[in-house]
Design a protein around this motif. Sequence first.
Motif, mmCIF file in Angstrom:
data_model
loop_
_atom_site.group_PDB
_atom_site.id
_atom_site.type_symbol
_atom_site.label_atom_id
_atom_site.label_comp_id
_atom_site.label_asym_id
_atom_site.label_seq_id
_atom_site.Cartn_x
_atom_site.Cartn_y
_atom_site.Cartn_z
ATOM 1 N N THR A 86 0.801 -1.225 0.000
ATOM 2 C CA THR A 86 0.000 0.000 0.000
ATOM 3 C C THR A 86 0.834 1.276 0.000
ATOM 4 O O THR A 86 0.286 2.350 -0.176
ATOM 5 C CB THR A 86 -0.916 0.047 1.237
ATOM 6 O OG1 THR A 86 -0.114 0.162 2.414
ATOM 7 C CG2 THR A 86 -1.792 -1.171 1.319
ATOM 8 N N TYR A 87 2.123 1.161 0.211
ATOM 9 C CA TYR A 87 3.030 2.316 0.303
ATOM 10 C C TYR A 87 2.627 3.274 1.418
ATOM 11 O O TYR A 87 2.934 4.450 1.373
ATOM 12 C CB TYR A 87 3.121 3.072 -1.024
ATOM 13 C CG TYR A 87 3.575 2.211 -2.162
ATOM 14 C CD1 TYR A 87 4.877 1.744 -2.229
ATOM 15 C CD2 TYR A 87 2.684 1.844 -3.171
ATOM 16 C CE1 TYR A 87 5.296 0.937 -3.266
ATOM 17 C CE2 TYR A 87 3.105 1.038 -4.221
ATOM 18 C CZ TYR A 87 4.407 0.597 -4.260
ATOM 19 O OH TYR A 87 4.819 -0.206 -5.281
ATOM 20 N N LYS A 88 1.925 2.766 2.435
ATOM 21 C CA LYS A 88 1.540 3.588 3.584
ATOM 22 C C LYS A 88 2.352 3.145 4.787
ATOM 23 O O LYS A 88 2.830 2.023 4.858
ATOM 24 C CB LYS A 88 0.047 3.416 3.889
ATOM 25 C CG LYS A 88 -0.852 3.985 2.831
ATOM 26 C CD LYS A 88 -2.293 3.898 3.257
ATOM 27 C CE LYS A 88 -3.163 4.534 2.184
ATOM 28 N NZ LYS A 88 -4.536 4.653 2.600
ATOM 29 N N ARG A 89 2.477 4.056 5.730
ATOM 30 C CA ARG A 89 3.173 3.759 6.974
ATOM 31 C C ARG A 89 2.264 4.156 8.138
ATOM 32 O O ARG A 89 2.311 5.293 8.601
ATOM 33 C CB ARG A 89 4.477 4.518 7.064
ATOM 34 C CG ARG A 89 5.515 4.046 6.073
ATOM 35 C CD ARG A 89 6.786 4.844 6.242
ATOM 36 N NE ARG A 89 7.755 4.445 5.254
ATOM 37 C CZ ARG A 89 8.823 3.713 5.538
ATOM 38 N NH1 ARG A 89 9.028 3.306 6.762
ATOM 39 N NH2 ARG A 89 9.664 3.392 4.596
ATOM 40 N N PRO A 90 1.468 3.210 8.629
ATOM 41 C CA PRO A 90 0.621 3.518 9.788
ATOM 42 C C PRO A 90 1.470 3.738 11.040
ATOM 43 O O PRO A 90 2.643 3.373 11.098
ATOM 44 C CB PRO A 90 -0.249 2.273 9.959
ATOM 45 C CG PRO A 90 -0.063 1.472 8.742
ATOM 46 C CD PRO A 90 1.216 1.882 8.118
ATOM 47 N N ARG A 91 0.854 4.314 12.054
ATOM 48 C CA ARG A 91 1.565 4.575 13.301
ATOM 49 C C ARG A 91 2.049 3.265 13.925
ATOM 50 O O ARG A 91 1.343 2.261 13.923
ATOM 51 C CB ARG A 91 0.642 5.311 14.273
ATOM 52 C CG ARG A 91 0.277 6.699 13.784
ATOM 53 C CD ARG A 91 -0.586 7.423 14.783
ATOM 54 N NE ARG A 91 -1.735 6.654 15.239
ATOM 55 C CZ ARG A 91 -2.944 6.703 14.687
ATOM 56 N NH1 ARG A 91 -3.165 7.488 13.660
ATOM 57 N NH2 ARG A 91 -3.928 5.987 15.172
ATOM 58 N N ARG A 92 3.245 3.297 14.467
ATOM 59 C CA ARG A 92 3.853 2.095 15.042
ATOM 60 C C ARG A 92 3.063 1.570 16.230
ATOM 61 O O ARG A 92 2.898 0.364 16.390
ATOM 62 C CB ARG A 92 5.285 2.380 15.470
ATOM 63 C CG ARG A 92 6.207 2.584 14.323
ATOM 64 C CD ARG A 92 7.601 2.855 14.803
ATOM 65 N NE ARG A 92 8.467 3.109 13.659
ATOM 66 C CZ ARG A 92 9.636 3.658 13.739
ATOM 67 N NH1 ARG A 92 10.103 4.034 14.918
ATOM 68 N NH2 ARG A 92 10.364 3.844 12.661
ATOM 69 N N LEU A 93 2.603 2.471 17.080
ATOM 70 C CA LEU A 93 1.847 2.050 18.255
ATOM 71 C C LEU A 93 0.548 1.362 17.844
ATOM 72 O O LEU A 93 0.163 0.347 18.431
ATOM 73 C CB LEU A 93 1.567 3.236 19.173
ATOM 74 C CG LEU A 93 0.839 2.912 20.468
ATOM 75 C CD1 LEU A 93 1.672 1.943 21.315
ATOM 76 C CD2 LEU A 93 0.546 4.175 21.242
ATOM 77 N N MET A 94 -0.092 1.897 16.811
ATOM 78 C CA MET A 94 -1.334 1.293 16.333
ATOM 79 C C MET A 94 -1.059 -0.111 15.777
ATOM 80 O O MET A 94 -1.808 -1.051 16.040
ATOM 81 C CB MET A 94 -1.977 2.175 15.263
ATOM 82 C CG MET A 94 -3.324 1.662 14.787
ATOM 83 S SD MET A 94 -4.553 1.543 16.084
ATOM 84 C CE MET A 94 -4.907 3.250 16.352
ATOM 85 N N LEU A 95 0.023 -0.263 15.033
ATOM 86 C CA LEU A 95 0.380 -1.582 14.504
ATOM 87 C C LEU A 95 0.695 -2.562 15.636
ATOM 88 O O LEU A 95 0.330 -3.740 15.561
ATOM 89 C CB LEU A 95 1.588 -1.478 13.573
ATOM 90 C CG LEU A 95 1.349 -0.908 12.185
ATOM 91 C CD1 LEU A 95 2.659 -0.843 11.426
ATOM 92 C CD2 LEU A 95 0.345 -1.730 11.419
ATOM 93 N N LEU A 96 1.356 -2.075 16.676
ATOM 94 C CA LEU A 96 1.694 -2.937 17.804
ATOM 95 C C LEU A 96 0.438 -3.389 18.547
ATOM 96 O O LEU A 96 0.316 -4.564 18.920
ATOM 97 C CB LEU A 96 2.650 -2.220 18.748
ATOM 98 C CG LEU A 96 3.231 -3.054 19.872
ATOM 99 C CD1 LEU A 96 4.059 -4.213 19.310
ATOM 100 C CD2 LEU A 96 4.077 -2.195 20.776
ATOM 101 N N VAL A 97 -0.514 -2.488 18.748
ATOM 102 C CA VAL A 97 -1.765 -2.842 19.423
ATOM 103 C C VAL A 97 -2.551 -3.853 18.586
ATOM 104 O O VAL A 97 -3.054 -4.860 19.107
ATOM 105 C CB VAL A 97 -2.607 -1.578 19.712
ATOM 106 C CG1 VAL A 97 -4.011 -1.939 20.151
ATOM 107 C CG2 VAL A 97 -1.918 -0.720 20.749
#
Length: 133
Positions: A36-47
């Motif tokens: 997707t060439y997107k970079r979601p927030r790291r904390l959101m990915l971890l949760v």
Amino acid sequence: MSLSAYPFIKPADFLVLVVGIFAYYEFLKTGFEIFTYKRPRRLMLLVVSGVSVFLLLFVHLLAAFAFTLLFVVIEGVNVKDSLIVALTAEFGFFMSFIALYFIFTTVGTMFGIEGLQLNLDWDELLHYAMGRS
């Protein structure tokens, strides 16, 4: 496996869960970045990774997949790419978990670490390997 059948978590089990969450996080992040060439927030990915691993190990595979898919769709990715990202995270987690369990079981059996030992004798192991009931 239900939580009632798993009354307590030993330190070795905690280590396996942490490594599993990290593996899921890495595959989910990689799926986002590549497809997707997107970079979601790291904390959101971890949760999301933590919740998905919990659902995957203790509830059901489809619940974890649906949760991950819902998260990816909420992040603004179209449905086709969402399916690819969610499948990448699930498949990558399974492959890494199989490899990690092989490594952890080998090390646990060699050094006598409770919770990581292979508690089968050769007859039982061959019985399960042959697929006999």
